[in-house]
Write a protein that holds these residues in place. Structure first.
Motif, mmCIF file in Angstrom:
data_model
loop_
_atom_site.group_PDB
_atom_site.id
_atom_site.type_symbol
_atom_site.label_atom_id
_atom_site.label_comp_id
_atom_site.label_asym_id
_atom_site.label_seq_id
_atom_site.Cartn_x
_atom_site.Cartn_y
_atom_site.Cartn_z
ATOM 1 N N GLY A 1 0.825 -1.323 0.182
ATOM 2 C CA GLY A 1 0.161 0.017 0.084
ATOM 3 C C GLY A 1 0.938 1.186 -0.021
ATOM 4 O O GLY A 1 2.107 1.241 0.105
ATOM 5 N N ARG A 2 0.181 2.332 -0.315
ATOM 6 C CA ARG A 2 0.845 3.836 -0.284
ATOM 7 C C ARG A 2 -0.099 4.548 0.558
ATOM 8 O O ARG A 2 -1.067 4.345 0.728
ATOM 9 C CB ARG A 2 1.065 4.274 -1.600
ATOM 10 C CG ARG A 2 1.866 3.471 -2.591
ATOM 11 C CD ARG A 2 1.545 3.806 -4.064
ATOM 12 N NE ARG A 2 0.261 4.090 -4.399
ATOM 13 C CZ ARG A 2 -0.347 4.888 -5.151
ATOM 14 N NH1 ARG A 2 0.549 5.821 -5.913
ATOM 15 N NH2 ARG A 2 -1.554 5.209 -5.516
ATOM 16 N N GLU A 3 0.656 5.806 1.009
ATOM 17 C CA GLU A 3 0.040 6.659 1.845
ATOM 18 C C GLU A 3 -1.143 7.203 1.040
ATOM 19 O O GLU A 3 -2.542 7.507 1.598
ATOM 20 C CB GLU A 3 0.725 7.641 2.428
ATOM 21 C CG GLU A 3 0.056 8.226 3.585
ATOM 22 C CD GLU A 3 1.180 9.206 4.149
ATOM 23 O OE1 GLU A 3 2.544 8.867 4.221
ATOM 24 O OE2 GLU A 3 0.630 10.395 4.536
ATOM 25 N N ALA A 4 -1.006 7.476 -0.446
ATOM 26 C CA ALA A 4 -2.191 8.050 -1.257
ATOM 27 C C ALA A 4 -3.117 7.161 -1.626
ATOM 28 O O ALA A 4 -4.110 7.684 -2.111
ATOM 29 C CB ALA A 4 -1.385 8.402 -2.183
ATOM 30 N N ASP A 5 -3.334 5.925 -1.132
ATOM 31 C CA ASP A 5 -4.168 4.953 -1.683
ATOM 32 C C ASP A 5 -5.661 5.385 -1.097
ATOM 33 O O ASP A 5 -6.102 5.673 -0.154
ATOM 34 C CB ASP A 5 -3.962 3.522 -1.092
ATOM 35 C CG ASP A 5 -2.965 2.758 -1.782
ATOM 36 O OD1 ASP A 5 -2.396 3.327 -2.838
ATOM 37 O OD2 ASP A 5 -2.413 1.948 -1.340
ATOM 38 N N ARG A 6 -6.530 5.496 -2.310
ATOM 39 C CA ARG A 6 -8.098 5.742 -2.126
ATOM 40 C C ARG A 6 -8.921 4.895 -2.887
ATOM 41 O O ARG A 6 -8.535 4.458 -4.068
ATOM 42 C CB ARG A 6 -8.109 7.209 -2.504
ATOM 43 C CG ARG A 6 -7.393 8.274 -1.678
ATOM 44 C CD ARG A 6 -7.919 8.401 -0.287
ATOM 45 N NE ARG A 6 -7.250 9.673 0.441
ATOM 46 C CZ ARG A 6 -6.065 9.415 0.953
ATOM 47 N NH1 ARG A 6 -5.491 8.053 0.955
ATOM 48 N NH2 ARG A 6 -5.479 10.485 1.350
#
Ligand code: FES
Ligand SMILES: [Fe+2]
Length: 343
Positions: free
Chosen positions: A248-253
């Motif tokens: 995952g990445r912090e920006a995942d939406r």
């Protein structure tokens, strides 16, 4: 089903003049006449050779036959009964029984406002008073979008309220969107109205299979109710399994734009468009498989709710502070004077 415009007076202007989804773009194939029903009005949808969509009353002005039973020839809709031809403006251009005559001006179908947006065909059967609610991720190149549905429900409003209700996850979607043996407490959240839209602050929930990547996540939902039949959420995701956290990445939406077509007060069609910015992107089939499961689980319970029409008087049913968004939705519809599909 009513065939004509005799229910016009029973639909409030706020719904009559609103845009409603009546099909997905994909369903409206050039050369085919697609029947659809919106608030008991029978419509026919078709696409001309330039790609333009048309939404008309499904009724021939001559003797009331259903145009959707006819066919398209040279960009004209041909009525199945006596073969009258209607052009893209809805004007009759040929009466085959009197081929040399120019049909009178009033030989015209009832043409509605129609446009395509976000993978859906929208119609307004009154006069549009505002734009279709914005779906910001649709035009964002970082996001993949997938249209899912149609899903049939009884009440459109009960289905929408369920869409913005996080406390049902552990029970209706046990093992998918929540944990039945360890349901999340829903901490207090805020709901406010801004520019005619109801917004919620983020609500945190635990999801063992929170998105199409099949990873356990902590999800933070921020909701918007944009119209009586259109809602949206943006979900911020943090992978909770340390072994898979690197995926995952912090920006995942993961976002969902939700639309409800009211076929009648107790019959609706839900269509959604999901948008996600994961890397790598899941396949369309993975996204649809998960949504099909979740909406089937929802319909099994939501369709048992009684009364079938949602009560907008908050004295009916018992509300809890964790239902704040649903409560505001009902009060907001009551303020707008929406009677169609409510009690
Ligand atoms: S009813 Fe349509 S052509 Fe007669
Ligand atoms: Fe649900």
């Amino acid at each position: 089903m009513n065939t004509s415009i005799d229910n016009e007076n029973t639909i409030e202007p706020v719904l009559l003049n609103d845009w409603h989804v009546v099909a997905t773009s994909e369903e409206v194939v050039e050369g085919e006449l697609i029947p659809s029903t919106l608030m008991e009005r029978d419509l026919v949808i078709w696409r001309d050779s330039s790609g333009q969509v048309h939404v008309w009353e499904d009724l021939c002005i001559h003797r009331g036959a259903r145009l959707s039973k006819g066919f398209i020839a040279s960009d004209k809709v041909v009525c199945p009964y006596h073969g009258w031809n209607y052009d893209g403006r809805g004007q009759c251009t040929l009466i085959p029984a009197s081929p040399n005559e120019t049909p009178m001006k009033k030989a015209k179908t009832v043409v509605h406002y129609a446009q395509e947006k976000y993978g859906f065909v929208w119609a307004c059967i009154g006069t549009p008073e505002q734009d279709i609610p914005h779906f910001p991720e649709w035009d964002d190149a970082e996001y993949k979008t997938v249209v899912c549905g149609p899903y049939t429900f009884k009440s459109a409003y009960r289905a929408l309220e369920n869409f913005v209700d996080p406390s049902h996850f552990p029970f209706v979607h046990a093992g998918v969107n929540g944990l039945m043996d360890n349901p999340d407490p829903i901490p207090p959240f805020k709901v406010w109205e801004e520019d005619g839209v109801l917004h919620s602050s983020e609500v945190q929930v635990t999801q063992p299979y929170g998105d199409p990547r099949e990873v356990p996540v902590i999800a933070y939902y921020a909701y918007k109710i944009m119209r009586p039949n259109v809602a949206y959420f943006k979900k911020r995701l943090v992978i909770s399994d340390p072994e898979r956290a690197h995926e995952g990445r912090e920006a995942d939406r993961f976002c969902t734009y939700f639309t409800a077509q009211q076929v009648s007060p107790e019959q609706s069609i839900i269509r959604i468009c999901c948008a996600m910015n994961f890397d790598p992107q899941p396949s369309d089939a993975d996204v649809r498989r998960r949504q099909d499961l979740v909406y089937k689980q929802d319909a099994e319970i939501v369709d048992t709710q009684r009364p079938e029409r949602i009560p907008v008087d908050l004295r009916a049913e018992l509300h809890h502070s964790t239902d704040l968004l649903g409560m505001k939705y009902r009060a907001w519809m009551r303020e707008m004077g929406i009677k169609y599909g409510t009690v």
